[in-house]
Design a protein around this motif. Structure first.
Motif, PDB file in Angstrom:
ATOM      1  N   VAL A 152      49.301  80.639  62.435  1.00 27.58           N
ATOM      2  CA  VAL A 152      49.990  81.764  63.076  1.00 27.58           C
ATOM      3  C   VAL A 152      49.917  81.622  64.599  1.00 27.58           C
ATOM      4  O   VAL A 152      50.916  81.786  65.304  1.00 27.58           O
ATOM      5  CB  VAL A 152      49.378  83.105  62.596  1.00 27.58           C
ATOM      6  CG1 VAL A 152      49.911  84.272  63.419  1.00 27.58           C
ATOM      7  CG2 VAL A 152      49.665  83.308  61.104  1.00 27.58           C
ATOM      8  N   LEU A 153      48.738  81.284  65.082  1.00 25.07           N
ATOM      9  CA  LEU A 153      48.591  81.090  66.535  1.00 25.07           C
ATOM     10  C   LEU A 153      49.470  79.939  67.034  1.00 25.07           C
ATOM     11  O   LEU A 153      50.093  80.032  68.091  1.00 25.07           O
ATOM     12  CB  LEU A 153      47.134  80.760  66.878  1.00 25.07           C
ATOM     13  CG  LEU A 153      46.152  81.916  67.022  1.00 25.07           C
ATOM     14  CD1 LEU A 153      44.751  81.345  67.322  1.00 25.07           C
ATOM     15  CD2 LEU A 153      46.587  82.867  68.143  1.00 25.07           C
ATOM     16  N   ALA A 154      49.500  78.857  66.272  1.00 25.09           N
ATOM     17  CA  ALA A 154      50.280  77.686  66.692  1.00 25.09           C
ATOM     18  C   ALA A 154      51.757  78.036  66.815  1.00 25.09           C
ATOM     19  O   ALA A 154      52.412  77.682  67.799  1.00 25.09           O
ATOM     20  CB  ALA A 154      50.089  76.532  65.699  1.00 25.09           C
ATOM     21  N   ALA A 155      52.285  78.742  65.808  1.00 23.01           N
ATOM     22  CA  ALA A 155      53.702  79.114  65.858  1.00 23.01           C
ATOM     23  C   ALA A 155      53.960  80.082  67.006  1.00 23.01           C
ATOM     24  O   ALA A 155      54.947  79.956  67.735  1.00 23.01           O
ATOM     25  CB  ALA A 155      54.131  79.721  64.524  1.00 23.01           C
ATOM     26  N   LEU A 202      50.308  74.473  53.810  1.00 21.58           N
ATOM     27  CA  LEU A 202      50.482  75.895  54.138  1.00 21.58           C
ATOM     28  C   LEU A 202      51.730  76.089  54.994  1.00 21.58           C
ATOM     29  O   LEU A 202      52.525  77.015  54.765  1.00 21.58           O
ATOM     30  CB  LEU A 202      49.250  76.416  54.882  1.00 21.58           C
ATOM     31  CG  LEU A 202      47.960  76.510  54.057  1.00 21.58           C
ATOM     32  CD1 LEU A 202      46.782  76.860  54.964  1.00 21.58           C
ATOM     33  CD2 LEU A 202      48.102  77.562  52.942  1.00 21.58           C
ATOM     34  N   ALA A 203      51.928  75.201  55.968  1.00 24.45           N
ATOM     35  CA  ALA A 203      53.079  75.342  56.869  1.00 24.45           C
ATOM     36  C   ALA A 203      54.393  75.081  56.145  1.00 24.45           C
ATOM     37  O   ALA A 203      55.418  75.683  56.464  1.00 24.45           O
ATOM     38  CB  ALA A 203      52.931  74.399  58.061  1.00 24.45           C
ATOM     39  N   ALA A 204      54.349  74.183  55.154  1.00 24.22           N
ATOM     40  CA  ALA A 204      55.586  73.798  54.460  1.00 24.22           C
ATOM     41  C   ALA A 204      56.201  74.974  53.711  1.00 24.22           C
ATOM     42  O   ALA A 204      57.390  74.972  53.400  1.00 24.22           O
ATOM     43  CB  ALA A 204      55.309  72.641  53.501  1.00 24.22           C
ATOM     44  N   GLN A 205      55.382  76.001  53.434  1.00 24.18           N
ATOM     45  CA  GLN A 205      55.881  77.149  52.682  1.00 24.18           C
ATOM     46  C   GLN A 205      56.573  78.189  53.561  1.00 24.18           C
ATOM     47  O   GLN A 205      57.034  79.217  53.057  1.00 24.18           O
ATOM     48  CB  GLN A 205      54.710  77.822  51.930  1.00 24.18           C
ATOM     49  CG  GLN A 205      54.059  76.906  50.900  1.00 24.18           C
ATOM     50  CD  GLN A 205      52.672  77.386  50.495  1.00 24.18           C
ATOM     51  OE1 GLN A 205      52.290  78.520  50.779  1.00 24.18           O
ATOM     52  NE2 GLN A 205      51.926  76.522  49.838  1.00 24.18           N
ATOM     53  N   ASP A 206      56.590  77.974  54.850  1.00 24.84           N
ATOM     54  CA  ASP A 206      57.077  79.008  55.768  1.00 24.84           C
ATOM     55  C   ASP A 206      57.878  78.345  56.890  1.00 24.84           C
ATOM     56  O   ASP A 206      57.329  77.585  57.700  1.00 24.84           O
ATOM     57  CB  ASP A 206      55.862  79.758  56.334  1.00 24.84           C
ATOM     58  CG  ASP A 206      56.259  80.913  57.240  1.00 24.84           C
ATOM     59  OD1 ASP A 206      57.381  80.891  57.806  1.00 24.84           O
ATOM     60  OD2 ASP A 206      55.450  81.833  57.394  1.00 24.84           O
ATOM     61  N   ALA A 207      59.180  78.642  56.940  1.00 23.63           N
ATOM     62  CA  ALA A 207      60.054  77.969  57.908  1.00 23.63           C
ATOM     63  C   ALA A 207      59.623  78.204  59.351  1.00 23.63           C
ATOM     64  O   ALA A 207      59.887  77.371  60.228  1.00 23.63           O
ATOM     65  CB  ALA A 207      61.499  78.435  57.722  1.00 23.63           C
ATOM     66  N   ALA A 208      58.950  79.311  59.616  1.00 23.96           N
ATOM     67  CA  ALA A 208      58.517  79.571  60.981  1.00 23.96           C
ATOM     68  C   ALA A 208      57.315  78.714  61.364  1.00 23.96           C
ATOM     69  O   ALA A 208      57.065  78.464  62.539  1.00 23.96           O
ATOM     70  CB  ALA A 208      58.172  81.054  61.144  1.00 23.96           C
ATOM     71  N   MET A 241      67.086  77.905  55.948  1.00 19.90           N
ATOM     72  CA  MET A 241      65.834  77.706  56.706  1.00 19.90           C
ATOM     73  C   MET A 241      66.170  77.756  58.194  1.00 19.90           C
ATOM     74  O   MET A 241      66.968  76.955  58.687  1.00 19.90           O
ATOM     75  CB  MET A 241      65.250  76.334  56.343  1.00 19.90           C
ATOM     76  CG  MET A 241      63.809  76.192  56.770  1.00 19.90           C
ATOM     77  SD  MET A 241      63.043  74.668  56.088  1.00 19.90           S
ATOM     78  CE  MET A 241      62.841  73.726  57.582  1.00 19.90           C
ATOM     79  N   SER A 242      65.598  78.716  58.916  1.00 22.23           N
ATOM     80  CA  SER A 242      65.889  78.773  60.340  1.00 22.23           C
ATOM     81  C   SER A 242      64.661  78.366  61.141  1.00 22.23           C
ATOM     82  O   SER A 242      63.631  79.009  61.109  1.00 22.23           O
ATOM     83  CB  SER A 242      66.334  80.182  60.741  1.00 22.23           C
ATOM     84  OG  SER A 242      65.231  80.999  61.046  1.00 22.23           O
ATOM     85  N   THR A 243      64.779  77.245  61.828  1.00 22.13           N
ATOM     86  CA  THR A 243      63.688  76.798  62.694  1.00 22.13           C
ATOM     87  C   THR A 243      64.230  76.767  64.102  1.00 22.13           C
ATOM     88  O   THR A 243      65.438  76.673  64.302  1.00 22.13           O
ATOM     89  CB  THR A 243      63.213  75.390  62.305  1.00 22.13           C
ATOM     90  OG1 THR A 243      64.325  74.502  62.377  1.00 22.13           O
ATOM     91  CG2 THR A 243      62.666  75.363  60.892  1.00 22.13           C
TER      92      THR A 243
END
Lengths: 407, 407
Positions: free
Chosen positions: A199-202, A230-236, B1-3
Motif C-alpha cells: 500500500v505504501l509503495a503504490a 499479492l500485487a498481482a491481484q490488484d491493478a493498483a 485493468m487500469s494502471t
C-alpha cells in the motif's frame, strides 16, 4: 617499466565494495583446516550433477544449432514457459511475456539498476542487507538509505515515518528487500507488513524489488504469499513489484540462471539493458534447465535441500545454544541458509574476526551488511556449506575465538 | 485493468537501440522462404557440438562441485591459463593475471563502459561501427562521436585533425574500433595506421578498445599484429590498449564466453563491475572451454571456418559481380563475416529494405552502423549463415528488389 601512475584519472572512482564478504574473506577461506561459515555458497552435496549433465546432453542432441547459436535476449521460449508455470505455482500466474531470463539473479538486479536508476536516484534498502545489491546501486550513483528491520522483517512503520519526513526529491524510487529468509538475517516479512508495504509503495510510487533466492527453502511454518503474488491481484499494486528469482540456491550457482517477473514496462527496459550487458544468456544452459523443470527436478531438489539444511540449521542452533548458553542472542530462521546471531561481550564482530581466523573458523561480520559501515555485534553464520562435524567443531572454535578476544 | 500510464516517469529515458539490426529485423528473418544476409550469426554448420558436449561431460565428471558452484569473478584459473597461452600465440604474451573471462565479449565492452565512462564522458568510435557498442555507450550517457574510416580502416589522419581541433573537455577518453575485419565494413586497419593510432592514443591519453571477434578468421593475406601486441612491446603504449576476445565466431555464441586482456588497473575496475553484473561466468562452461583449448579444438575450428567462409565470401562476391556488374561498389574483405557494398542508384539502403523483404531477402542497411542516423547507401551482407544455394538465390532477389524500388 615506467607507466603513468594514474592513467585513468578521468574515470569514475571505483573501489572494492565495502565489506564484500566473499572477496575480502576469500583468501582465508581456502586456508588448510579452515572451517567456513562465511560464504553464501550452497552445499555441493545438494547439486544433482547427473541430472543436469543428462539434461544438457539431451538438449544438445535434440537441437545443437539452437543450443549453440545466439538466443533471444528475453530468454528461450521453452524456459520462459516453464518459469511461467513455476510462478503460477508460487501464486503469481504471469504469462511468459512477463518473465525474462537472466544470467543469475545478480544480473536481474543489475538490469533493474540500469533500467531505473540514474546518478542521484534515491534508493532505499532494508538493513541488514545483501552487500552486492548496495554495491550495484553505489556504482550507479544511487543515493542509498537503509530502513531498519526486526524479527518480522522490514519495519514498515519506520518506512512510513521516513516517507512522511522526506521531500519529493528524497522520496525513494526503488526499494530493495529479501522478504523471505533474508540474507543475512534469515528474517521473513510478516503478512500484515507485506500488505502494508505494498500500500505504501503504490501510494508513494516506489518500485519494490522482491529478491527471492531462498523463498522456496522453507523448513518450518506456513508459506507466505510473495509480494509479487499479492500485487498481482490488484491493478493498483501490480506496477510496483518486480520479482527476482534464482536457481543458484536450489539447482546450482554454476549455471548462472535466474529470472525476473513483473510489469511489462520494467521488463522492456531490462531487456534493453540486457542487450548491451550480454546479448543473451546461454541458450544451452537455458534449454537444459527447461528440460529439468519439465521433468520435475526442481521439486525433488527443493525437498532434498530443505531436509538437508533443516538438519544443519538445527545442528548449528543447538551447538550455539549449548556452547554460549545465555550469552547467545540469536534468531531461528524458518528457512534459507543463514543464522544471524550475537554473543554477549562481542560488540564488534569485525574485531572478533582475526581471533576467529586464528582459531580457524570464519563468518561474516554484521557491518558488511549495513549501508553506513557502522560497527555491528552481529555474526552471519551460514549453515549450508559446512559438514555436520565442521558445524560442531566450528562453533567450538568460535568460543575459543571469543575467549581469546576477551583475554 | 487500469494502471498508471507512466509509473516510471522518474527513470532514465530508455529507447530501443537506434537501428539495432537483430531486434528490428528479427520478426522478418524467420518468415517462411526468407533468405537472410542480415544477422551477424555464425554458420550453425561451423559448430562442433560433439566436441563441446564431450568436454562439458568430461569436466562435470571430473569435478562436479567446481562446475556447479560459484567461481571467481575473474574467471576459472584453468581457462585464464589457456587464454594466456592463446594471447601469446597471437603475439601478446600476457600473464593470466592480465586476463579476465567475460560472459561474451559484449559483456567485456559493457564492463569497460562501467569502469571508464561517466555521464558526459567523450567516447569516439570508428564509423561505420558495431551498433551494440554505441548503444552501450549511449545508455551510460557517453558523448559519442564518429571517426571516418576508408578501405584501410579508421582514418588516423582524420583522428589527428579531430584531436587537434578539440578542447580538453571534448577530448575522448575511450576510442572503440574493430581493427581487423570490422563489423560491418570488413575493413582491416593498415599496419602504419596501427602504429600511428597507438602513438596518438598515448599522446592524448585515450584508452583504445580493440574489439577482435573476427581477427583469427583470415582468408587471404598476411596476419597483422594486434594493437594489443604492438602496445605490449612499449611501456609508454601498454596502458592505452585493452583487448576484447570472443569465442562466439570461432566456437559458438551459445556458450557466451569471451575475455578481456590488457592493463591490470583497467581489469581491476572491470572485475569490480563484473561482481555486480553477474558475480561470475558459468564455471561449467569455462572449464569445458579450457578443456577444448587444451585439446587444440580452437585451431581445428578456425581452419574449418576459414575454409567454409572463404568459399562463401567468394561465392557471394562473384554472384554480386555477375548480377550487378559495373553498378556494384564493393570491398573484398580478407576475412570475417561481412561484405559491405553499394549499388548504383541505391542512395538509401533503408528505403530499399521493404522491397528486399517483399522479395524475401534481407540485409542490414548502412545507416544502422552510423552514430548520427544519416542515410547510407551501403548494405551489410553476411556471407556466413546462408547456404550456397541461398547466397546465389538471395543475390538474384536483391536485384529484383532494386528493380522494384526503381520502378
Amino acid at each position: 617499466m615506467s607507466t603513468p601512475v594514474h592513467p585513468y584519472a578521468f574515470a569514475p572512482a571505483m573501489r572494492e565494495p565495502q565489506g564484500s564478504p566473499i572477496r575480502e574473506l576469500f583468501p582465508y577461506m581456502s586456508l588448510p583446516g579452515m572451517i567456513s561459515f562465511a560464504g553464501g555458497y550452497p552445499s555441493p552435496g545438494s547439486f544433482d550433477a547427473g541430472a543436469l549433465q543428462a539434461a544438457a546432453s539431451a538438449v544438445m542432441a535434440a537441437d545443437p544449432a539452437q543450443c549453440l547459436q545466439y538466443g533471444p535476449t528475453e530468454g528461450m521460449a521453452a524456459l520462459r514457459r516453464e518459469l511461467s508455470a513455476l510462478m503460477a505455482e508460487r501464486g503469481a500466474p504471469l504469462p511468459s511475456e512477463q518473465i525474462v531470463v537472466t544470467s543469475g539473479s545478480q544480473q536481474g538486479f543489475e538490469l533493474l539498476v540500469k533500467a531505473l536508476v540514474a546518478p542521484g536516484t534515491p534508493v532505499w534498502v532494508e538493513t541488514p542487507t545483501y552487500p552486492a545489491a548496495v554495491q550495484a546501486l553505489r556504482l550507479a550513483g544511487a543515493a542509498v538509505r537503509g530502513i531498519p528491520s526486526d524479527r518480522d522483517g522490514l519495519c514498515v512503520e519506520s518506512l512510513a515515518a521516513m516517507l512522511a519526513g522526506c521531500s519529493e526529491a528524497e522520496r525513494p524510487r526503488l526499494l530493495y528487500l529479501v522478504p523471505t529468509f533474508a540474507n543475512p538475517s534469515g528474517r521473513t516479512l510478516a503478512l500484515d507488513r507485506r500488505r502494508a508495504l505494498l500500500v505504501l509503495a503504490a501510494r508513494h510510487r516506489i518500485v519494490v524489488v522482491e529478491d527471492d533466492p531462498y523463498g522456496s527453502l522453507r523448513f518450518d511454518g506456513e508459506p507466505l504469499p510473495s509480494l509479487l503474488s499479492l500485487a498481482a491481484q490488484d491493478a493498483a499494486l501490480a506496477p510496483w513489484v518486480i520479482y527476482l528469482g534464482s536457481f543458484s540456491k536450489t539447482m546450482a550457482p554454476g549455471l548462472r540462471l535466474g529470472w525476473m517477473a513483473g510489469p511489462a514496462e520494467i521488463l522492456r527496459r531490462a531487456v534493453i539493458a540486457k542487450q548491451v550487458s550480454d546479448l543473451c544468456t546461454s541458450p544451452w544452459l537455458q534449454l537444459a534447465m527447461a528440460s529439468c523443470l519439465a521433468d520435475g527436478l526442481l521439486a525433488r531438489q527443493t525437498a532434498r535441500i530443505i531436509a538437508l539444511y533443516r538438519r544443519k540449521r538445527d545442528l548449528m542452533a543447538q551447538a550455539l545454544a549449548d556452547t554460549f548458553g545465555a550469552a547467545l542472542r540469536s534468531e531461528m530462521p524458518q528457512g534459507g541458509m543463514f543464522l544471524w546471531c550475537g554473543i554477549e561481550g562481542v560488540d564488534d564482530a569485525a574485531s572478533l574476526l582475526p581471533h576467529a581466523i586464528a582459531a580457524r573458523v570464519m563468518y561474516v561480520p554484521g557491518a558488511s551488511f549495513g549501508v553506513d559501515g557502522a560497527p555491528s555485534g552481529a555474526l552471519r553464520l551460514s549453515f549450508a556449506t559446512a559438514s555436520d562435524e565442521q558445524i560442531v567443531e566450528g562453533v567450538a572454535r568460535l568460543r575459543q575465538a571469543v575467549r581469546a578476544s576477551q583475554a
